[in-house]
Design a protein around this motif. Structure first.
Motif, PDB file in Angstrom:
ATOM      1  N   SER A 114       0.852  -1.189   0.000  1.00 14.87           N
ATOM      2  CA  SER A 114       0.000   0.000   0.000  1.00 14.87           C
ATOM      3  C   SER A 114       0.888   1.239   0.000  1.00 14.87           C
ATOM      4  O   SER A 114       2.057   1.177   0.367  1.00 14.87           O
ATOM      5  CB  SER A 114      -0.928   0.033   1.228  1.00 14.87           C
ATOM      6  OG  SER A 114      -0.188   0.211   2.415  1.00 14.87           O
TER       7      SER A 114
ATOM      8  N   PRO B  65      -0.456   1.284   7.140  1.00 13.41           N
ATOM      9  CA  PRO B  65      -1.598   0.429   7.427  1.00 13.41           C
ATOM     10  C   PRO B  65      -2.110   0.506   8.864  1.00 13.41           C
ATOM     11  O   PRO B  65      -3.221   0.101   9.148  1.00 13.41           O
ATOM     12  CB  PRO B  65      -1.066  -0.972   7.134  1.00 13.41           C
ATOM     13  CG  PRO B  65       0.394  -0.857   7.383  1.00 13.41           C
ATOM     14  CD  PRO B  65       0.775   0.528   6.967  1.00 13.41           C
TER      15      PRO B  65
ATOM     16  N   LEU C  40      -7.035  -0.339   6.142  1.00 14.07           N
ATOM     17  CA  LEU C  40      -6.029  -1.189   5.496  1.00 14.07           C
ATOM     18  C   LEU C  40      -5.695  -2.451   6.274  1.00 14.07           C
ATOM     19  O   LEU C  40      -5.636  -3.541   5.703  1.00 14.07           O
ATOM     20  CB  LEU C  40      -4.737  -0.399   5.257  1.00 14.07           C
ATOM     21  CG  LEU C  40      -4.720   0.542   4.077  1.00 14.07           C
ATOM     22  CD1 LEU C  40      -3.428   1.333   4.047  1.00 14.07           C
ATOM     23  CD2 LEU C  40      -4.895  -0.217   2.784  1.00 14.07           C
TER      24      LEU C  40
ATOM     25  N   HIS D 144       3.813  -6.897   4.755  1.00 13.20           N
ATOM     26  CA  HIS D 144       3.161  -5.751   4.124  1.00 13.20           C
ATOM     27  C   HIS D 144       4.188  -4.649   3.921  1.00 13.20           C
ATOM     28  O   HIS D 144       4.879  -4.246   4.859  1.00 13.20           O
ATOM     29  CB  HIS D 144       1.998  -5.224   4.966  1.00 13.20           C
ATOM     30  CG  HIS D 144       1.268  -4.120   4.276  1.00 13.20           C
ATOM     31  ND1 HIS D 144       0.377  -4.358   3.257  1.00 13.20           N
ATOM     32  CD2 HIS D 144       1.343  -2.779   4.415  1.00 13.20           C
ATOM     33  CE1 HIS D 144      -0.079  -3.202   2.806  1.00 13.20           C
ATOM     34  NE2 HIS D 144       0.493  -2.221   3.498  1.00 13.20           N
TER      35      HIS D 144
ATOM     36  N   TYR E 265       4.840  -0.758   2.670  1.00 15.53           N
ATOM     37  CA  TYR E 265       4.080   0.481   2.525  1.00 15.53           C
ATOM     38  C   TYR E 265       5.017   1.673   2.313  1.00 15.53           C
ATOM     39  O   TYR E 265       6.225   1.575   2.465  1.00 15.53           O
ATOM     40  CB  TYR E 265       3.197   0.724   3.757  1.00 15.53           C
ATOM     41  CG  TYR E 265       3.987   0.956   5.019  1.00 15.53           C
ATOM     42  CD1 TYR E 265       4.315   2.234   5.425  1.00 15.53           C
ATOM     43  CD2 TYR E 265       4.429  -0.116   5.785  1.00 15.53           C
ATOM     44  CE1 TYR E 265       5.057   2.447   6.571  1.00 15.53           C
ATOM     45  CE2 TYR E 265       5.162   0.091   6.933  1.00 15.53           C
ATOM     46  CZ  TYR E 265       5.480   1.374   7.316  1.00 15.53           C
ATOM     47  OH  TYR E 265       6.217   1.578   8.442  1.00 15.53           O
TER      48      TYR E 265
END
Length: 99
Positions: free
Chosen positions: A5, A9, A40, A52, A54
């Motif tokens: 992303s 998050p 998220l 994850h 980001y």
């Protein structure tokens, strides 16, 4: 599963999150007031992501929170790099099949 992303998050991956209440009182504008999307993280967990990646924060973080690794490799602005606020060292290896 690896997810990505642009936005943070969750607030816990914001550098200095635990002390942000003090910072918020001292400055008119502070990124910590809005960083971390409540939308998220549930999506990240729903797909079973173990990693994850980001962006957006301009601060490099590599943290494990509740079984998920959250990592970022931020360049920041040139003035942030010059001031030592962002230590961009080039590409970051986040997955190695041999691990």
């Amino acid at each position: 599963v690896i997810s990505f992303s642009h936005f943070l998050p969750r607030q816990e991956v914001l550098l200095g999150y635990r002390s942000s209440k003090l910072v918020r009182r001292k400055v008119k504008w502070n990124f910590s007031k809005i960083a971390g999307s409540a939308h998220l993280d549930p999506q990240i967990r729903a797909i079973g992501s173990s990693l994850h990646i980001y962006g957006h924060s301009h601060r490099n973080v590599d943290a494990h929170v509740d079984g998920v690794r959250y990592t970022s490799a931020q360049m920041g602005y040139p003035r942030e790099r010059a001031a030592g606020q962002c230590d961009f060292n080039g590409f970051k290896l986040v997955w190695d099949e041999g691990q």
